[in-house]
Design a protein around this motif. Structure first.
Motif, PDB file in Angstrom:
ATOM      1  N   UNK A 194      46.514  39.654  45.539  1.00 11.33           N
ATOM      2  CA  UNK A 194      45.431  39.749  46.503  1.00 11.33           C
ATOM      3  C   UNK A 194      45.558  41.010  47.329  1.00 11.33           C
ATOM      4  N   UNK A 195      46.795  41.424  47.627  1.00  5.89           N
ATOM      5  CA  UNK A 195      46.989  42.667  48.345  1.00  5.89           C
ATOM      6  C   UNK A 195      46.589  43.857  47.493  1.00  5.89           C
ATOM      7  N   UNK A 196      46.828  43.768  46.209  1.00  2.00           N
ATOM      8  CA  UNK A 196      46.404  44.843  45.322  1.00  2.00           C
ATOM      9  C   UNK A 196      44.885  44.968  45.295  1.00  2.00           C
ATOM     10  N   UNK A 240      45.304  53.167  38.540  1.00  4.33           N
ATOM     11  CA  UNK A 240      45.696  52.448  37.320  1.00  4.33           C
ATOM     12  C   UNK A 240      46.695  51.336  37.647  1.00  4.33           C
ATOM     13  N   UNK A 241      47.558  51.562  38.627  1.00  3.66           N
ATOM     14  CA  UNK A 241      48.548  50.544  38.989  1.00  3.66           C
ATOM     15  C   UNK A 241      47.868  49.296  39.556  1.00  3.66           C
ATOM     16  N   UNK A 242      46.846  49.500  40.395  1.00  3.72           N
ATOM     17  CA  UNK A 242      46.193  48.373  41.041  1.00  3.72           C
ATOM     18  C   UNK A 242      45.128  47.714  40.177  1.00  3.72           C
ATOM     19  N   UNK A 243      44.654  48.403  39.145  1.00  2.00           N
ATOM     20  CA  UNK A 243      43.458  47.956  38.428  1.00  2.00           C
ATOM     21  C   UNK A 243      43.625  46.562  37.820  1.00  2.00           C
ATOM     22  N   UNK A 244      44.707  46.333  37.090  1.00  2.00           N
ATOM     23  CA  UNK A 244      44.883  45.049  36.409  1.00  2.00           C
ATOM     24  C   UNK A 244      44.969  43.876  37.363  1.00  2.00           C
ATOM     25  N   UNK A 245      45.916  43.902  38.312  1.00  2.00           N
ATOM     26  CA  UNK A 245      46.010  42.787  39.261  1.00  2.00           C
ATOM     27  C   UNK A 245      44.737  42.588  40.077  1.00  2.00           C
ATOM     28  N   UNK A 246      44.099  43.679  40.492  1.00  2.00           N
ATOM     29  CA  UNK A 246      42.875  43.563  41.294  1.00  2.00           C
ATOM     30  C   UNK A 246      41.750  42.947  40.480  1.00  2.00           C
ATOM     31  N   UNK A 250      39.921  39.532  41.462  1.00  2.00           N
ATOM     32  CA  UNK A 250      38.481  39.539  41.711  1.00  2.00           C
ATOM     33  C   UNK A 250      37.786  38.509  40.830  1.00  2.00           C
ATOM     34  N   UNK A 251      38.214  38.395  39.576  1.00  2.00           N
ATOM     35  CA  UNK A 251      37.610  37.413  38.678  1.00  2.00           C
ATOM     36  C   UNK A 251      37.840  35.996  39.187  1.00  2.00           C
ATOM     37  N   UNK A 252      38.979  35.765  39.833  1.00  2.00           N
ATOM     38  CA  UNK A 252      39.277  34.440  40.358  1.00  2.00           C
ATOM     39  C   UNK A 252      38.481  34.137  41.623  1.00  2.00           C
ATOM     40  N   UNK A 253      38.258  35.141  42.453  1.00  2.00           N
ATOM     41  CA  UNK A 253      37.661  34.923  43.768  1.00  2.00           C
ATOM     42  C   UNK A 253      36.147  35.086  43.802  1.00  2.00           C
ATOM     43  N   UNK A 254      35.611  35.962  42.960  1.00  2.00           N
ATOM     44  CA  UNK A 254      34.195  36.288  43.070  1.00  2.00           C
ATOM     45  C   UNK A 254      33.308  35.181  42.503  1.00  2.00           C
ATOM     46  N   UNK A 255      32.322  34.831  43.279  1.00  2.00           N
ATOM     47  CA  UNK A 255      31.260  33.909  42.862  1.00  2.00           C
ATOM     48  C   UNK A 255      30.085  34.789  42.443  1.00  2.00           C
ATOM     49  N   UNK A 256      29.720  34.765  41.160  1.00  2.00           N
ATOM     50  CA  UNK A 256      28.706  35.679  40.646  1.00  2.00           C
ATOM     51  C   UNK A 256      27.614  34.921  39.900  1.00  2.00           C
TER      52      UNK A 256
END
Length: 266
Positions: A194-196, A240-246, A250-256
Motif C-alpha cells: 500500500x505504501x508503494x 519500475x520498482x513500484x509498478x508491480x506492487x502498486x 490498486x487492483x485490490x482496492x479500486x472499485x471500477x
C-alpha cells in the motif's frame, strides 16, 4: 489526480469509484474533502465525467483528459528528458490579444509552456525544433490571432545559447531536477504494497511536474553537468520498482466499472 488516472485508468476503459479514490489518496496524506473537491473541479473543467451506478458515483476520463495524459505518457517514456537530436531550428509564435482577454491569454500561455515554448520577448514565444502549434492550441479559438514561423537563428547576436538564456529559466529547471534527485535518492523504505501505491503516485506526480516545466532544450547548449539524465534514470528505476506492487494493490482496492474508451490506449 491526473497522475493517478494516467497510471490506473488511461487506456483501460474504466471509471473509478469515489470511495476507493478517497481511500487510496488518504494513504498519500490527502483528505477526503480535497479528493471530492478536486473531482468536482475536474468535471467542471472537462477532464472527468461522472457515471452513476446505483448509489455510487464513478469518474472516467474525457477524451480531452485522455489526450493530455497520453501526451504526458509519451513525453515520459518515449521522448525522454534529454534532447540530443536538435536540428538547429526553432518554432516561433507571435500573438497579440485584446487587453480584456485575460483568461484567453492565460490559457494560450499555458498551452505554449506545455509545448516547450518560452517567452523570447513580449508577444513572441520560441521553442526548439518543430512544434505542431495548431494541434497545441486546438480548441482555444485563437488561431486568427497567432503568427507561426519556423527557421534558424542568423547567429550573433542571436545564437542558440542567447535564445535559451533569454526565453527560459535554465537555473530554475536545473534546480527542479536537483531537488528531485535529493528527495528521491533516499526515499523512506516502504512498509508494504500500500505504501508503494502511494509512493508511486507521488513519484509520478513529481516527475510529471518536472516534465511539464522542462521545454526539452538542446543538450549541446546546456551546462555540462545538466542533471536531467541522472534524474530520469532515478525516476525510471523507482517507477519500475513500484509498478508491480502498486498495480496489485490498486487492483485490490479500486472499485471500477466499464465505460466507453475515452482516448488512445497506452
Amino acid at each position: 489526480m491526473l497522475s493517478f488516472f494516467g497510471i490506473h485508468a488511461l487506456g483501460q476503459g474504466t471509471a473509478l469509484a469515489t470511495g476507493s479514490l478517497i481511500d487510496i489518496f488518504a494513504r498519500a496524506g490527502i483528505t477526503e474533502d480535497a479528493v471530492r473537491s478536486t473531482l468536482t473541479r475536474m468535471v467542471n473543467r472537462g477532464l472527468l465525467e461522472r457515471h452513476r451506478q446505483g448509489r455510487k458515483m464513478y469518474f472516467g476520463l474525457t477524451p480531452r483528459a485522455a489526450a493530455v495524459l497520453q501526451d504526458g505518457h509519451d513525453r515520459i517514456w518515449r521522448t525522454g528528458a534529454v534532447n540530443r537530436d536538435w536540428d538547429g531550428t526553432w518554432t516561433l509564435v507571435g500573438f497579440s490579444l485584446p487587453e480584456a482577454w485575460g483568461r484567453e491569454r492565460h490559457d494560450l500561455r499555458s498551452r505554449l509552456v506545455w509545448g516547450g515554448f518560452g517567452a523570447l520577448q513580449n508577444g513572441l514565444w520560441v521553442a526548439p525544433g518543430t512544434v505542431d502549434v495548431l494541434a497545441l492550441v486546438e480548441g482555444l479559438g485563437l488561431d486568427a490571432h497567432l503568427k507561426v514561423f519556423r527557421g534558424a537563428a542568423a547567429g550573433e547576436p542571436t545564437d542558440a545559447r542567447t535564445v535559451l538564456e533569454t526565453a527560459f529559466d535554465i537555473d530554475d529547471i536545473s534546480e527542479g531536477y536537483h531537488a528531485f534527485l535529493e528527495h528521491w535518492s533516499h526515499p523512506v523504505p516502504a512498509n508494504g504494497a500500500i505504501d508503494d501505491l502511494a509512493r508511486q503516485l507521488l513519484l509520478h506526480t513529481d516527475w510529471l511536474g518536472l516534465v511539464r516545466r522542462d521545454p526539452h532544450l538542446p543538450a549541446e547548449h546546456l551546462p555540462a553537468d545538466w542533471p536531467a539524465a541522472r534524474a530520469e534514470e532515478l525516476f525510471q528505476s523507482l517507477a519500475h520498482r513500484y509498478a508491480g506492487p502498486a498495480r496489485r494493490e490498486a487492483a485490490r482496492l479500486l472499485d471500477t466499472i466499464a465505460v466507453p474508451e475515452a482516448g488512445a490506449a497506452r
